[in-house]
Design a protein around this motif. Structure first.
Motif, PDB file in Angstrom:
ATOM      1  N   ALA A 208       0.832  -1.201   0.000  1.00  0.00           N
ATOM      2  CA  ALA A 208       0.000   0.000   0.000  1.00  0.00           C
ATOM      3  C   ALA A 208       0.868   1.253   0.000  1.00  0.00           C
ATOM      4  CB  ALA A 208      -0.931  -0.008   1.208  1.00  0.00           C
ATOM      5  N   PHE A 209       1.946   1.226   0.799  1.00  0.00           N
ATOM      6  CA  PHE A 209       2.852   2.378   0.847  1.00  0.00           C
ATOM      7  C   PHE A 209       3.510   2.610  -0.509  1.00  0.00           C
ATOM      8  CE2 PHE A 209       7.235   3.911   1.386  1.00  0.00           C
ATOM      9  CZ  PHE A 209       6.971   5.153   1.945  1.00  0.00           C
ATOM     10  N   SER A 210       3.945   1.531  -1.152  1.00  0.00           N
ATOM     11  CA  SER A 210       4.579   1.660  -2.466  1.00  0.00           C
ATOM     12  C   SER A 210       3.596   2.210  -3.498  1.00  0.00           C
ATOM     13  CB  SER A 210       5.110   0.304  -2.925  1.00  0.00           C
ATOM     14  OG  SER A 210       6.049  -0.210  -2.001  1.00  0.00           O
ATOM     15  N   LEU A 211       2.342   1.754  -3.433  1.00  0.00           N
ATOM     16  CA  LEU A 211       1.329   2.234  -4.364  1.00  0.00           C
ATOM     17  C   LEU A 211       1.056   3.726  -4.152  1.00  0.00           C
ATOM     18  CD1 LEU A 211      -0.751   1.679  -6.559  1.00  0.00           C
ATOM     19  CD2 LEU A 211      -2.363   0.995  -4.778  1.00  0.00           C
ATOM     20  N   LEU A 212       0.965   4.135  -2.890  1.00  0.00           N
ATOM     21  CA  LEU A 212       0.749   5.556  -2.581  1.00  0.00           C
ATOM     22  C   LEU A 212       1.927   6.400  -3.071  1.00  0.00           C
ATOM     23  CD1 LEU A 212      -0.782   5.382   1.016  1.00  0.00           C
ATOM     24  CD2 LEU A 212      -1.944   6.051  -1.102  1.00  0.00           C
ATOM     25  N   LEU A 213       3.123   5.848  -2.938  1.00  0.00           N
ATOM     26  CA  LEU A 213       4.312   6.562  -3.391  1.00  0.00           C
ATOM     27  C   LEU A 213       4.292   6.756  -4.905  1.00  0.00           C
ATOM     28  CD1 LEU A 213       6.971   7.820  -2.459  1.00  0.00           C
ATOM     29  CD2 LEU A 213       8.070   5.593  -2.777  1.00  0.00           C
ATOM     30  N   VAL A 214       3.878   5.720  -5.630  1.00  0.00           N
ATOM     31  CA  VAL A 214       3.784   5.815  -7.084  1.00  0.00           C
ATOM     32  C   VAL A 214       2.714   6.839  -7.486  1.00  0.00           C
ATOM     33  CG1 VAL A 214       3.143   4.560  -9.185  1.00  0.00           C
ATOM     34  CG2 VAL A 214       4.663   3.493  -7.512  1.00  0.00           C
ATOM     35  N   LEU A 215       1.565   6.826  -6.810  1.00  0.00           N
ATOM     36  CA  LEU A 215       0.509   7.797  -7.096  1.00  0.00           C
ATOM     37  C   LEU A 215       0.978   9.224  -6.819  1.00  0.00           C
ATOM     38  CD1 LEU A 215      -2.627   5.952  -5.643  1.00  0.00           C
ATOM     39  CD2 LEU A 215      -2.009   6.271  -8.060  1.00  0.00           C
ATOM     40  N   LEU A 216       1.745   9.371  -5.724  1.00  0.00           N
ATOM     41  CA  LEU A 216       2.295  10.697  -5.407  1.00  0.00           C
ATOM     42  C   LEU A 216       3.251  11.157  -6.501  1.00  0.00           C
ATOM     43  CD1 LEU A 216       2.633  13.044  -3.419  1.00  0.00           C
ATOM     44  CD2 LEU A 216       4.448  11.723  -2.291  1.00  0.00           C
ATOM     45  N   LEU A 217       4.062  10.227  -7.005  1.00  0.00           N
ATOM     46  CA  LEU A 217       4.978  10.560  -8.090  1.00  0.00           C
ATOM     47  C   LEU A 217       4.218  10.983  -9.349  1.00  0.00           C
ATOM     48  CD1 LEU A 217       7.707   7.789  -7.778  1.00  0.00           C
ATOM     49  CD2 LEU A 217       8.029  10.242  -7.469  1.00  0.00           C
ATOM     50  N   LEU A 218       3.099  10.331  -9.618  1.00  0.00           N
ATOM     51  CA  LEU A 218       2.289  10.696 -10.777  1.00  0.00           C
ATOM     52  C   LEU A 218       1.727  12.106 -10.630  1.00  0.00           C
ATOM     53  CD1 LEU A 218       0.359   7.346 -11.456  1.00  0.00           C
ATOM     54  CD2 LEU A 218       2.224   8.340 -12.795  1.00  0.00           C
ATOM     55  N   LEU A 219       1.264  12.434  -9.412  1.00  0.00           N
ATOM     56  CA  LEU A 219       0.731  13.779  -9.170  1.00  0.00           C
ATOM     57  C   LEU A 219       1.829  14.831  -9.312  1.00  0.00           C
ATOM     58  CD1 LEU A 219      -1.627  13.104  -6.116  1.00  0.00           C
ATOM     59  CD2 LEU A 219      -2.297  13.582  -8.484  1.00  0.00           C
ATOM     60  N   VAL A 220       2.999  14.516  -8.751  1.00  0.00           N
ATOM     61  CA  VAL A 220       4.120  15.458  -8.857  1.00  0.00           C
ATOM     62  C   VAL A 220       4.535  15.638 -10.316  1.00  0.00           C
ATOM     63  CG1 VAL A 220       6.558  15.809  -8.279  1.00  0.00           C
ATOM     64  CG2 VAL A 220       4.967  15.015  -6.531  1.00  0.00           C
ATOM     65  N   SER A 221       4.544  14.537 -11.069  1.00  0.00           N
ATOM     66  CA  SER A 221       4.927  14.623 -12.482  1.00  0.00           C
ATOM     67  C   SER A 221       3.927  15.456 -13.270  1.00  0.00           C
ATOM     68  CB  SER A 221       5.044  13.223 -13.089  1.00  0.00           C
ATOM     69  OG  SER A 221       3.779  12.586 -13.128  1.00  0.00           O
ATOM     70  N   LEU A 222       2.638  15.370 -12.926  1.00  0.00           N
ATOM     71  CA  LEU A 222       1.633  16.206 -13.586  1.00  0.00           C
ATOM     72  C   LEU A 222       1.904  17.681 -13.322  1.00  0.00           C
ATOM     73  CD1 LEU A 222      -1.766  14.336 -13.059  1.00  0.00           C
ATOM     74  CD2 LEU A 222      -0.599  14.767 -15.222  1.00  0.00           C
ATOM     75  N   TYR A 223       2.198  18.001 -12.067  1.00  0.00           N
ATOM     76  CA  TYR A 223       2.462  19.399 -11.720  1.00  0.00           C
ATOM     77  C   TYR A 223       3.731  19.910 -12.404  1.00  0.00           C
ATOM     78  CZ  TYR A 223       4.037  23.426  -9.077  1.00  0.00           C
ATOM     79  OH  TYR A 223       4.506  24.667  -8.733  1.00  0.00           O
ATOM     80  N   LEU A 224       4.796  19.109 -12.343  1.00  0.00           N
ATOM     81  CA  LEU A 224       6.047  19.533 -12.973  1.00  0.00           C
ATOM     82  C   LEU A 224       5.879  19.691 -14.475  1.00  0.00           C
ATOM     83  CD1 LEU A 224       8.678  17.358 -11.045  1.00  0.00           C
ATOM     84  CD2 LEU A 224       8.194  19.793 -10.760  1.00  0.00           C
ATOM     85  N   SER A 225       5.123  18.785 -15.090  1.00  0.00           N
ATOM     86  CA  SER A 225       4.897  18.882 -16.535  1.00  0.00           C
ATOM     87  C   SER A 225       4.166  20.168 -16.886  1.00  0.00           C
ATOM     88  CB  SER A 225       4.087  17.679 -17.026  1.00  0.00           C
ATOM     89  OG  SER A 225       4.786  16.477 -16.825  1.00  0.00           O
ATOM     90  N   SER A 226       3.160  20.532 -16.077  1.00  0.00           N
ATOM     91  CA  SER A 226       2.428  21.778 -16.333  1.00  0.00           C
ATOM     92  C   SER A 226       3.341  22.991 -16.171  1.00  0.00           C
ATOM     93  CB  SER A 226       1.209  21.887 -15.404  1.00  0.00           C
ATOM     94  OG  SER A 226       1.601  21.930 -14.040  1.00  0.00           O
ATOM     95  N   VAL A 227       4.236  22.967 -15.182  1.00  0.00           N
ATOM     96  CA  VAL A 227       5.184  24.068 -14.989  1.00  0.00           C
ATOM     97  C   VAL A 227       6.128  24.160 -16.179  1.00  0.00           C
ATOM     98  CG1 VAL A 227       7.114  24.907 -13.585  1.00  0.00           C
ATOM     99  CG2 VAL A 227       5.072  24.013 -12.476  1.00  0.00           C
ATOM    100  N   TRP A 228       6.617  23.036 -16.643  1.00  0.00           N
ATOM    101  CA  TRP A 228       7.560  23.040 -17.769  1.00  0.00           C
ATOM    102  C   TRP A 228       6.895  23.543 -19.047  1.00  0.00           C
ATOM    103  CZ3 TRP A 228       9.281  17.437 -16.262  1.00  0.00           C
ATOM    104  CH2 TRP A 228      10.100  17.512 -15.127  1.00  0.00           C
ATOM    105  N   ILE A 229       5.639  23.150 -19.266  1.00  0.00           N
ATOM    106  CA  ILE A 229       4.939  23.609 -20.471  1.00  0.00           C
ATOM    107  C   ILE A 229       4.697  25.113 -20.406  1.00  0.00           C
ATOM    108  CG2 ILE A 229       2.831  23.404 -21.832  1.00  0.00           C
ATOM    109  CD1 ILE A 229       2.606  20.509 -20.796  1.00  0.00           C
ATOM    110  N   VAL A 230       4.261  25.596 -19.245  1.00  0.00           N
ATOM    111  CA  VAL A 230       4.060  27.039 -19.094  1.00  0.00           C
ATOM    112  C   VAL A 230       5.393  27.772 -19.226  1.00  0.00           C
ATOM    113  CG1 VAL A 230       3.291  28.873 -17.518  1.00  0.00           C
ATOM    114  CG2 VAL A 230       1.989  26.750 -17.687  1.00  0.00           C
ATOM    115  N   GLY A 231       6.472  27.170 -18.727  1.00  0.00           N
ATOM    116  CA  GLY A 231       7.796  27.764 -18.887  1.00  0.00           C
ATOM    117  C   GLY A 231       8.180  27.912 -20.350  1.00  0.00           C
ATOM    118  N   LEU A 232       7.811  26.925 -21.171  1.00  0.00           N
ATOM    119  CA  LEU A 232       8.076  27.020 -22.600  1.00  0.00           C
ATOM    120  C   LEU A 232       7.250  28.147 -23.225  1.00  0.00           C
ATOM    121  CD1 LEU A 232       9.554  25.801 -25.015  1.00  0.00           C
ATOM    122  CD2 LEU A 232       7.674  24.176 -25.275  1.00  0.00           C
TER     123      LEU A 232
END
Length: 353
Positions: A208-232
């Motif tokens: 369960a902890f590993s799954l939550l960690l992966v989901l957290l990584l997905l959320l962080v990647s979504l946010y970082l991707s949006s920042v990078w696109i806006v940066g472009l």
């Protein structure tokens, strides 16, 4: 309704806005703050902008789809036979005795083929990257000009891209490095989740902890991707702001709009990923003839190009929505000169002549 041209805009910048114009600008800003576009509003407005600027949108679409399709077909026919020969040689090398002349000759041929393959891949990746950069830069420019009530011809657009492409290129280079670094960092928790989920002795709590960690990584990647696109987008629209500075400014602009940016990124990714998966399965499906495979693949690539153009328009509008809150003005590059573009759409039309 009065539209300000470049000469009027330059005159207004030299003399400065009148007191009534300042008051009107403040009033419109406060109105726009209360009427801030949501996710669906940005999507609807993006469709409207692409439709309003139909001829330029069609030109950008054509100049994006055609080179992408040609590069895809050229890559397929130039690399396919090389890969087949390389696989056959690798299979043959296991049939020879190590150290024998035949073995050494096959190893040398494999080395040479791998070098040629890597060179071809690098050339095609570079060409695809240039087409992507042209498409994004052109779409963002055209969308920004249309959104702020100004016209732009294809010739003017190409001249501006040629004069200012280095800023977006540098920004995208940094984004690529950040993507690579974050991907390497994400390998550890993803690997842990895979081992725990497939292992027989893994505890439920650890799974369960590993799954939550992966989901957290997905959320962080979504946010970082949006920042990078806006940066472009920032590096394309704003003068002298590119690279890490543009990415940092994008993160600052998105304060208060992070969830909206993540949702927009998720919508774009949700549509593009299945297309990529279908494209890969079609190319690898031996039940289709080669002509059918290439025809379907070219169609899917065209759809993906259309979605990327739409996505670039969406994040251009999102950038302007982020600018509404601080009430800033940004400088749009205009070749040899600059004009001030208000962060509130169509505000120029409301100002007196």
């Amino acid at each position: 309704m009065v539209s300000l041209g470049m000469g009027t805009e330059s005159k207004a910048r030299r003399s400065g806005p009148t007191k009534n114009a300042r008051a009107l600008l403040k009033e419109i800003r406060s109105m726009k703050l209360s009427d801030h576009l949501g996710v669906m509003g940005i999507l609807r407005e993006s469709f409207a902008i692409l439709k309003k600027n139909g001829m330029l949108t069609a030109s950008i679409t054509f100049l994006t789809i055609l080179p992408n399709t040609l590069l895809f077909l050229l890559h397929h026919f130039s690399v396919k036979q090389l890969v087949v020969d390389l696989v056959l040689k690798i299979m043959d090398v296991y049939q020879e005795a190590p150290g024998s002349p035949e073995y050494m000759e096959l190893v040398e041929q494999i080395r040479r083929d791998i070098g040629i393959l890597m060179l071809k891949e690098a050339i095609f990746k570079t060409a695809m990257w240039l087409v992507f950069l042209f498409s994004v830069t052109g779409t963002v420019y055209a969308s920004a000009m249309t959104y702020t009530g100004m016209s732009l011809t294809l010739k003017e657009l190409i001249l501006r891209i040629r004069a200012t492409w280095t800023g977006p290129a540098i920004t995208w280079f940094y984004v690529s490095l950040l993507i690579l670094g974050c991907s390497l960092l994400a390998l550890a928790p993803v690997g842990l989740f895979t081992m725990v989920s497939t292992g027989s002795s893994g505890s439920i709590a650890l799974s369960a902890f590993s799954l939550l960690l992966v989901l957290l990584l997905l959320l962080v990647s979504l946010y970082l991707s949006s920042v990078w696109i806006v940066g472009l987008v920032v590096s394309i629209i704003e003068d002298g702001c590119y690279g890490l500075e543009a990415i940092g400014k994008a993160e600052e602009l998105m304060k208060g709009s992070r969830l909206q940016g993540c949702v927009l990124t998720l919508l774009c990714v949700t549509v593009l990923i299945p297309i990529s998966g279908i494209l890969g399965s079609i190319i690898g499906n031996t039940a289709f003839t080669e002509a059918t495979q290439l025809g379907i693949a070219s169609l899917l690539m065209s759809i993906a190009c259309l979605l990327k153009i739409f996505g670039s328009t969406v994040f251009t509008l999102f950038y302007y929505q982020c600018n509404i809150i601080p009430g800033e003005k940004v400088e749009m590059k205009q070749g040899t000169g600059y004009i001030m573009i208000p962060s509130v759409p169509y505000v120029a039309e409301a100002l007196p002549c």
